[in-house]
Scaffold this motif. Structure first.
Motif, mmCIF file in Angstrom:
data_model
loop_
_atom_site.group_PDB
_atom_site.id
_atom_site.type_symbol
_atom_site.label_atom_id
_atom_site.label_comp_id
_atom_site.label_asym_id
_atom_site.label_seq_id
_atom_site.Cartn_x
_atom_site.Cartn_y
_atom_site.Cartn_z
ATOM 1 N N ALA A 103 0.854 -0.767 0.343
ATOM 2 C CA ALA A 103 -0.223 0.235 0.033
ATOM 3 C C ALA A 103 0.742 1.696 0.208
ATOM 4 N N LEU A 104 0.722 2.127 -1.484
ATOM 5 C CA LEU A 104 1.961 3.309 -1.225
ATOM 6 C C LEU A 104 1.481 4.080 -0.380
ATOM 7 N N PRO A 108 1.359 9.342 -13.676
ATOM 8 C CA PRO A 108 1.275 10.289 -12.794
ATOM 9 C C PRO A 108 2.009 8.723 -11.137
ATOM 10 N N LEU A 109 1.459 7.779 -11.170
ATOM 11 C CA LEU A 109 2.538 7.000 -10.070
ATOM 12 C C LEU A 109 4.127 6.948 -10.635
ATOM 13 N N ALA A 152 -1.635 1.673 -9.809
ATOM 14 C CA ALA A 152 -1.746 3.007 -9.181
ATOM 15 C C ALA A 152 -3.849 2.508 -8.829
ATOM 16 N N GLU A 153 -4.584 1.956 -9.504
ATOM 17 C CA GLU A 153 -5.691 1.945 -8.995
ATOM 18 C C GLU A 153 -5.573 0.773 -7.539
ATOM 19 N N GLY A 195 -4.864 7.869 -4.380
ATOM 20 C CA GLY A 195 -4.582 8.585 -5.063
ATOM 21 C C GLY A 195 -3.371 9.871 -4.062
ATOM 22 N N GLU A 196 -3.513 9.358 -2.751
ATOM 23 C CA GLU A 196 -2.437 9.510 -1.849
ATOM 24 C C GLU A 196 -0.539 9.854 -1.602
ATOM 25 N N TYR A 197 -0.592 9.075 -2.324
ATOM 26 C CA TYR A 197 1.105 8.428 -2.738
ATOM 27 C C TYR A 197 1.325 9.525 -3.963
#
Length: 398
Positions: free
Chosen positions: A217-218, A302-303, A382-383, A389-391
């Motif tokens: 969990a990023l 993004p990631l 990412a999903e 999208g916190e990371y």
């Protein structure tokens, strides 16, 4: 034995240090030595800063035990022999290592010790199970992790050694000057040293039981952050595994991965430069502009961008993000894994030959992955691992 020199390298601690413990048990006087080698300096400002913090912490720990950390500059072999001859030392102790540089240093040190009739002893401590201690039938190392893990679990681990309470130095020695830590490139790197490492380990032991469910969990960042301290030997990996007290658990399995790549690197010294998998086709593109965008975290994915910006900000990156950005460079952009390896090695405070190289080759499909053609979709990653999208917002806000 009256006098022995302990040459510190990647073992910057006093707890569970077999070479230091043996020297203290068998010699009346012990000289802890670290040689600042110009050949190793400047490869990573982040690691240079971390190293100097580790050395300052080690010096403090040795002074509390009545000794000091002797600092010299130059060739480690020449400086070790010079010190040993100056004080009439009968023995030199060093922890074994696996890189091409370390093994060359060890061979040269042995030759010089033999020439000057000084006993040299090589001790374990870099890994939990010594590289090469377990081997498959008909081979010199394990090429696949799962059978190695089984053998590793069945191997006898050494006993931890006691921390010396008192260390006696010869009188009249110049301890040498340790410069202030140089400036790193990343503003938010962790502080180095055994003291900080022990504090982080204590904190981690309160959370390790949730590692299996949370480690990918990023946003939670539920990993140990101990990798740099293991890389510099501020922590003994054996003592970490024993403290967790779950040999077959998820976190100790990660320590086994670390041992796995060390035995691979010992058997395949070209791991940083040559494809490990024989006959693999390497049709990498040459595209400096695309590489630069990846390095800067400006790919538009993004990631990927968040991971690359975390790397530059902290000198560290979440392991799941490492997999994604490495896969994106090699499998999506089709750029050479060696470019990624070099970029990581410049910035990572935990960057080392075995794990950095082994993991890059695994991701690129040139290494030890049994499914070399697997790909990670960064949007799906990412999903799954950063659904809110916190990371990404933390490191690459829009």
């Amino acid at each position: 034995m009256k006098t022995a020199v302990v040459l510190f390298t990647r073992d910057l601690r006093v707890r569970d240090h077999p070479a230091l413990a043996a020297a203290c048990a068998n010699a009346e006087r012990v000289l802890p030595l670290y040689v600042l080698d110009p050949e190793l300096a400047g490869r990573s400002p982040n690691r240079d800063r971390f190293l100097h913090q580790c050395l300052a912490d080690l010096r403090d720990a040795l002074r509390k035990r009545g000794a000091d950390l002797l600092i010299r500059r130059g060739d480690p072999v020449a400086e070790t022999i010079r010190l040993a001859r100056d004080v009439g030392a009968e023995g030199v102790a060093i922890s074994g290592d696996i890189s091409r540089y370390a093994r060359r240093r060890e061979r040269r040190l042995r030759a010089e010790c033999d020439r000057h009739r000084i006993a040299l002893r090589i001790f374990p401590g870099l890994t939990i199970v010594d590289p090469g201690a377990v081997t498959p039938a008909g081979g010199d190392h394990y090429k696949v992790f799962t059978p190695y893990h089984r053998a590793w679990l069945g191997a006898k681990w050494r006993d931890e050694v006691a921390t010396p309470r008192r260390i006696t130095l010869p009188s009249g020695l110049d301890a040498g000057h340790l410069p202030a830590p140089p400036a790193g490139e990343s503003p938010d790197t962790a502080a180095g040293g055994e003291g900080e490492a022990r504090r982080r380990l204590r904190d981690w032991l309160r959370r390790v039981d949730r590692y299996q469910e949370n480690h990918d969990a990023l946003a939670l960042d539920a990993t140990s952050h101990l990798s740099a301290y293991l890389r510099f030997g501020c922590l003994s990996p054996l003592s970490v595994a024993n403290a967790v007290d779950d040999p077959d658990g998820a976190f100790v399995r990660q320590l086994c991965w670390r041992d796995f790549y060390h035995q691979v690197a010992l058997a395949f010294p070209d791991l940083s430069t040559v494809a490990y998998r024989r006959g693999v086709r390497e049709d990498w593109r040459y595209d400096p502009e695309t590489l630069a965008r990846w390095q800067e975290g400006s790919t538009g994915v993004p990631l990927v961008d968040a991971g690359m910006r975390q790397l530059r900000q902290e000198g560290w990156m979440h392991n799941r993000a490492r997999l994604v950005v490495a896969d994106y460079l090699t499998k999506h952009l089709e750029l050479d894994w060696r470019e990624g390896l070099r970029w990581f090695y410049r910035w990572l405070i935990d960057g080392d030959v075995a794990n950095n190289s082994g993991n890059w080759q695994w991701t690129a499909g040139t290494g030890n992955d049994t499914r070399p053609y697997r790909r990670f979709n960064p949007l799906r990653q990412a999903e799954r691992y950063d659904p809110e999208g916190e990371y990404v917002n933390r490191y690459a806000p829009r």
